[in-house]
Design a protein around this motif. Structure first.
Motif, PDB file in Angstrom:
ATOM      1  N   ARG A  74       0.868  -1.219   0.216  1.00 38.67           N
ATOM      2  CA  ARG A  74       0.141   0.176  -0.054  1.00 38.67           C
ATOM      3  C   ARG A  74       0.767   1.296   0.124  1.00 38.67           C
ATOM      4  NH1 ARG A  74      -5.164  -1.493   0.482  1.00 38.67           N
ATOM      5  NH2 ARG A  74      -5.540  -3.361   1.479  1.00 38.67           N
ATOM      6  N   VAL A  75       2.027   1.297   0.609  1.00 39.03           N
ATOM      7  CA  VAL A  75       2.801   2.367   0.657  1.00 39.03           C
ATOM      8  C   VAL A  75       3.576   2.549  -0.827  1.00 39.03           C
ATOM      9  CG1 VAL A  75       4.973   3.219   1.387  1.00 39.03           C
ATOM     10  CG2 VAL A  75       3.611   2.165   3.065  1.00 39.03           C
ATOM     11  N   LEU A  76       3.823   1.538  -1.398  1.00 37.95           N
ATOM     12  CA  LEU A  76       4.204   1.641  -2.871  1.00 37.95           C
ATOM     13  C   LEU A  76       2.948   2.241  -3.741  1.00 37.95           C
ATOM     14  CD1 LEU A  76       6.304   1.152  -5.014  1.00 37.95           C
ATOM     15  CD2 LEU A  76       5.262  -1.081  -5.277  1.00 37.95           C
ATOM     16  N   GLY A  77       2.071   1.752  -3.483  1.00 39.77           N
ATOM     17  CA  GLY A  77       0.858   2.386  -4.087  1.00 39.77           C
ATOM     18  C   GLY A  77       0.526   3.846  -3.843  1.00 39.77           C
ATOM     19  N   LEU A  78       0.596   4.361  -2.827  1.00 42.94           N
ATOM     20  CA  LEU A  78       0.788   5.798  -2.342  1.00 42.94           C
ATOM     21  C   LEU A  78       1.797   6.590  -3.012  1.00 42.94           C
ATOM     22  CD1 LEU A  78      -0.111   5.646   1.546  1.00 42.94           C
ATOM     23  CD2 LEU A  78      -1.536   6.498  -0.507  1.00 42.94           C
ATOM     24  N   CYS A  79       3.122   6.017  -2.928  1.00 42.93           N
ATOM     25  CA  CYS A  79       4.049   6.593  -3.716  1.00 42.93           C
ATOM     26  C   CYS A  79       3.660   6.916  -5.300  1.00 42.93           C
ATOM     27  CB  CYS A  79       5.219   5.822  -3.596  1.00 42.93           C
ATOM     28  SG  CYS A  79       5.864   6.080  -1.870  1.00 42.93           S
ATOM     29  N   GLN A  80       3.156   5.663  -5.607  1.00 42.51           N
ATOM     30  CA  GLN A  80       2.761   5.929  -7.268  1.00 42.51           C
ATOM     31  C   GLN A  80       1.822   6.993  -7.423  1.00 42.51           C
ATOM     32  OE1 GLN A  80       1.555   1.726  -8.043  1.00 42.51           O
ATOM     33  NE2 GLN A  80       3.446   1.027  -8.974  1.00 42.51           N
ATOM     34  N   LEU A  81       0.764   6.878  -6.564  1.00 41.55           N
ATOM     35  CA  LEU A  81      -0.339   8.177  -6.656  1.00 41.55           C
ATOM     36  C   LEU A  81       0.397   9.525  -6.596  1.00 41.55           C
ATOM     37  CD1 LEU A  81      -3.108   6.911  -4.723  1.00 41.55           C
ATOM     38  CD2 LEU A  81      -3.264   7.507  -7.049  1.00 41.55           C
ATOM     39  N   ALA A  82       1.298   9.553  -5.541  1.00 43.35           N
ATOM     40  CA  ALA A  82       2.036  10.817  -5.466  1.00 43.35           C
ATOM     41  C   ALA A  82       2.862  11.314  -6.628  1.00 43.35           C
ATOM     42  CB  ALA A  82       2.940  11.014  -4.068  1.00 43.35           C
ATOM     43  N   VAL A  83       3.752  10.340  -7.242  1.00 41.55           N
ATOM     44  CA  VAL A  83       4.208  10.507  -8.353  1.00 41.55           C
ATOM     45  C   VAL A  83       3.423  10.909  -9.613  1.00 41.55           C
ATOM     46  CG1 VAL A  83       5.891   9.719 -10.210  1.00 41.55           C
ATOM     47  CG2 VAL A  83       6.320   9.365  -7.674  1.00 41.55           C
ATOM     48  N   THR A  84       2.303  10.335  -9.618  1.00 38.97           N
ATOM     49  CA  THR A  84       1.303  10.510 -10.751  1.00 38.97           C
ATOM     50  C   THR A  84       0.684  11.992 -10.596  1.00 38.97           C
ATOM     51  OG1 THR A  84       0.786   8.374 -10.853  1.00 38.97           O
ATOM     52  CG2 THR A  84      -0.910   9.823 -11.642  1.00 38.97           C
ATOM     53  N   PHE A  85       0.454  12.213  -9.179  1.00 36.79           N
ATOM     54  CA  PHE A  85       0.124  13.796  -9.145  1.00 36.79           C
ATOM     55  C   PHE A  85       1.153  14.699  -9.612  1.00 36.79           C
ATOM     56  CE2 PHE A  85       0.383  17.361  -6.291  1.00 36.79           C
ATOM     57  CZ  PHE A  85      -0.948  18.124  -6.373  1.00 36.79           C
ATOM     58  N   LEU A  86       2.443  14.363  -9.318  1.00 33.29           N
ATOM     59  CA  LEU A  86       3.375  15.289  -9.395  1.00 33.29           C
ATOM     60  C   LEU A  86       3.740  15.341 -11.026  1.00 33.29           C
ATOM     61  CD1 LEU A  86       6.097  14.368  -6.626  1.00 33.29           C
ATOM     62  CD2 LEU A  86       4.365  16.712  -6.996  1.00 33.29           C
ATOM     63  N   ILE A  87       3.609  14.353 -11.735  1.00 39.30           N
ATOM     64  CA  ILE A  87       3.610  14.174 -13.077  1.00 39.30           C
ATOM     65  C   ILE A  87       2.514  15.067 -13.655  1.00 39.30           C
ATOM     66  CG2 ILE A  87       3.494  12.730 -15.158  1.00 39.30           C
ATOM     67  CD1 ILE A  87       5.197  10.578 -13.693  1.00 39.30           C
TER      68      ILE A  87
END
Length: 131
Positions: A33-46
């Protein structure tokens, strides 16, 4: 006409997104789930970087002045749908903390009502009012 449609849809669609994402969330922060949160955060930044590049290009091609810097990652001039990605990361990070409280619903209601009556200069009303 388009703004009238948005006024009608916004009170239905935004709470629906929040309800579905809350239903699919879990109060445990496992490594997956932490990896999924990091992916969401990177998606937001992109998404925010692409939105900024698109706006910069549109202004420059039409010979309008647009300041390239500073980047307004968390408070863009125009609020777009990217607030939901930031809210989803925030909500999923805070869910384990709020789930441990004695009265989580009361706390969430207080945060939501408090967000409506404060102005921090960010799009925090959407992030916190549906908390």
């Amino acid at each position: 006409v388009w703004s009238g449609v948005l006024v009608i849809l916004k009170p239905v669609v935004m709470p629906s997104f929040c309800l579905v994402s809350g239903h699919l969330s879990n109060a445990e922060l496992t490594p997956k789930r932490v990896l999924g949160l990091c992916q969401l955060a990177v998606t937001f930044l992109i998404f925010q970087a692409l939105y900024h590049a698109n706006t910069l290009l549109a202004y420059r091609l039409n010979k309008f002045d647009y300041d390239a810097l500073p980047l307004h990652i968390f408070s863009p001039p125009l609020q777009v749908v990217s607030w939901f990605l930031a809210a989803l990361v925030l909500w999923r990070l805070l869910l384990p903390v709020v789930a441990r409280l004695r009265f989580p619903l009361f706390f969430s209601l207080c945060v939501g009502v408090g967000a409506i009556f404060t102005d921090l200069g960010l799009n925090h009303q959407n992030l916190l009012s549906f908390f």
